[in-house]
Design a protein around this motif. Structure first.
Motif, PDB file in Angstrom:
ATOM      1  N   GLY A  68      54.866  44.260  28.194  1.00  0.00           N
ATOM      2  CA  GLY A  68      55.917  43.314  28.570  1.00  0.00           C
ATOM      3  C   GLY A  68      56.854  43.885  29.608  1.00  0.00           C
ATOM      4  O   GLY A  68      57.112  43.273  30.661  1.00  0.00           O
ATOM      5  N   ARG A  71      55.255  44.434  33.014  1.00  0.00           N
ATOM      6  CA  ARG A  71      55.218  43.219  33.839  1.00  0.00           C
ATOM      7  C   ARG A  71      56.567  42.997  34.508  1.00  0.00           C
ATOM      8  O   ARG A  71      56.621  42.607  35.681  1.00  0.00           O
ATOM      9  CB  ARG A  71      54.838  42.021  32.973  1.00  0.00           C
ATOM     10  CG  ARG A  71      53.427  42.109  32.404  1.00  0.00           C
ATOM     11  CD  ARG A  71      53.116  40.957  31.460  1.00  0.00           C
ATOM     12  NE  ARG A  71      51.892  41.218  30.725  1.00  0.00           N
ATOM     13  CZ  ARG A  71      51.791  41.199  29.395  1.00  0.00           C
ATOM     14  NH1 ARG A  71      52.849  40.904  28.650  1.00  0.00           N
ATOM     15  NH2 ARG A  71      50.643  41.471  28.804  1.00  0.00           N
ATOM     16  N   ILE A  85      49.931  36.957  36.131  1.00  0.00           N
ATOM     17  CA  ILE A  85      49.713  38.097  35.241  1.00  0.00           C
ATOM     18  C   ILE A  85      48.280  38.060  34.711  1.00  0.00           C
ATOM     19  O   ILE A  85      47.825  37.034  34.203  1.00  0.00           O
ATOM     20  CB  ILE A  85      50.682  38.052  34.048  1.00  0.00           C
ATOM     21  CG1 ILE A  85      52.136  38.014  34.515  1.00  0.00           C
ATOM     22  CG2 ILE A  85      50.445  39.226  33.108  1.00  0.00           C
ATOM     23  CD1 ILE A  85      53.095  37.621  33.415  1.00  0.00           C
ATOM     24  N   SER A 156      49.332  35.938  28.064  1.00  0.00           N
ATOM     25  CA  SER A 156      49.551  36.832  29.195  1.00  0.00           C
ATOM     26  C   SER A 156      48.278  37.407  29.801  1.00  0.00           C
ATOM     27  O   SER A 156      48.356  38.107  30.802  1.00  0.00           O
ATOM     28  CB  SER A 156      50.484  37.979  28.779  1.00  0.00           C
ATOM     29  OG  SER A 156      49.986  38.630  27.631  1.00  0.00           O
ATOM     30  N   MET A 159      48.257  34.069  33.072  1.00  0.00           N
ATOM     31  CA  MET A 159      49.550  33.387  33.042  1.00  0.00           C
ATOM     32  C   MET A 159      50.234  33.511  34.401  1.00  0.00           C
ATOM     33  O   MET A 159      50.086  34.527  35.084  1.00  0.00           O
ATOM     34  CB  MET A 159      50.428  34.036  31.962  1.00  0.00           C
ATOM     35  CG  MET A 159      51.827  33.471  31.807  1.00  0.00           C
ATOM     36  SD  MET A 159      52.714  34.363  30.485  1.00  0.00           S
ATOM     37  CE  MET A 159      54.238  33.429  30.404  1.00  0.00           C
ATOM     38  N   ASP A 180      54.473  37.261  25.072  1.00  0.00           N
ATOM     39  CA  ASP A 180      54.170  36.165  25.991  1.00  0.00           C
ATOM     40  C   ASP A 180      54.621  34.821  25.429  1.00  0.00           C
ATOM     41  O   ASP A 180      55.150  33.975  26.162  1.00  0.00           O
ATOM     42  CB  ASP A 180      52.676  36.136  26.342  1.00  0.00           C
ATOM     43  CG  ASP A 180      51.771  36.269  25.130  1.00  0.00           C
ATOM     44  OD1 ASP A 180      52.270  36.329  23.981  1.00  0.00           O
ATOM     45  OD2 ASP A 180      50.537  36.316  25.340  1.00  0.00           O
TER      46      ASP A 180
END
Length: 322
Positions: A68, A71, A85, A156, A159, A180
């Motif tokens: 997470g 990203r 992603i 994710s 996405m 996500d």
């Protein structure tokens, strides 16, 4: 439209090699790639370097924080109008970005998700796992499906979010355990439009063995309770199905040991469920071997998710532990 493709990576150099090779074959080439190495011991820097003359690619190495926050690291450095992603274990069809670009111009979406499928090169076990995660007989049937339950929450592995979403909503506030879904709920609540692009599929390898698959789905079951702790209204009746299956299976085993006559109906129900999975998987995959393996994969999908769900439900909801 210019895309920024963001790929968090942790100790999977071979996977990123295969993924980048598929990005080289895109029919729409207005994109950059940001590979975020999340504190890997076995880094992929030398592999990424091979693609310098083929892609607009950028490699970053950072301390380990989870996918997470990795990203978010990519969002902060991305130049695109839209951020896409991918998980590192995905293969991307050559028309993927063109499909997304055309769809976004026709249907204004602030964020989107797409489905996944099994590639012809996958092993029979990977194909069976892919079936289990997309089958109508398991909770995987609500993933990437137009007839989803409640609000659509992109996953994710496939996405996309607009730059405007990033600027107004921010990024992920969880780095694992349902990050996500939590992110997409906040995007919804901020008034942005999220939708499914049905044709924007990726080939998702997921796990290469049933043991790895069990661990992953056990984690997913725990993640659902983590999401519930942030958004109680997001816990739907369908999310209890794997837990009910798990409890029912354990009770059936006990009845078969302690009092077999009472287990008769339960055994019949289980046989019917597994038969339905077998014949449906056979019709979808056209392979008897994959159909047999799909019974095992579907059982693991339900049982492992159920065990993870029950574990954290008891711990965090019943016992109120953190």
């Amino acid at each position: 439209m210019f895309f920024s493709v963001i790929i968090p990576l942790y100790n999977r150099p071979q996977e990123i090699d295969e993924l980048l090779a598929t990005l080289c074959r895109q029919s729409y080439m207005q994109f950059e790639v940001l590979v975020i190495e999340d504190g890997s011991v076995h880094d992929a820097k030398s592999i990424v370097e091979k693609y310098r003359d083929k892609l607009d690619i950028h490699y970053f190495f950072k301390p380990n924080e989870g996918q997470g926050f990795s990203r978010n690291f990519g969002f902060e450095r991305a130049k695109g109008d839209y951020f896409i992603i991918f998980d590192s274990d995905c293969l991307i069809p050559s028309d993927y970005l063109e499909i997304v670009k055309d769809y976004l111009f026709e249907h204004k979406l602030d964020a989107y998700g797409g489905p996944d499928a099994a590639h012809s090169s996958f092993t029979p076990v990977q194909k069976a796992i892919s079936y289990a995660m997309t089958s109508p007989f398991t909770t995987g049937g609500i993933r990437g499906n137009k007839k989803h339950v409640g609000q659509f929450h992109p996953r994710s592995f496939n996405m996309g979010v607009s730059r405007e979403v990033w600027e107004k909503v921010g990024g992920f506030i969880l780095t694992r355990l349902g990050e996500d879904i939590e992110y997409s709920i906040r995007i919804h609540e901020s008034g942005f439009k999220i939708g499914l692009i049905p044709a924007a599929k990726v080939y998702h390898k997921r796990r290469t063995s049933f043991l790895q698959f069990y661990k992953q789905l056990h984690f997913f079951g725990r993640a659902r309770i983590n999401i519930y702790k942030h958004f109680p209204s997001e816990l739907k009746l369908i999310h209890f199905f794997p837990a009910a299956f798990t409890v029912g299976f354990i009770l059936t085993l006990l009845l078969n040991i302690l009092y077999p006559p009472l287990a008769y109906i339960c055994n019949i129900v289980l046989l019917i469920i597994f038969a339905m999975i077998f014949f449906h998987a056979w019709s979808v995959t056209k392979s008897l071997k994959v159909a047999f393996l799909s019974i095992i994969a579907s059982f693991i999908q339900l049982f492992a998710y159920g065990m993870g769900f029950i574990q954290d439900f008891v711990k965090r909801v019943v016992l109120k532990q953190p």
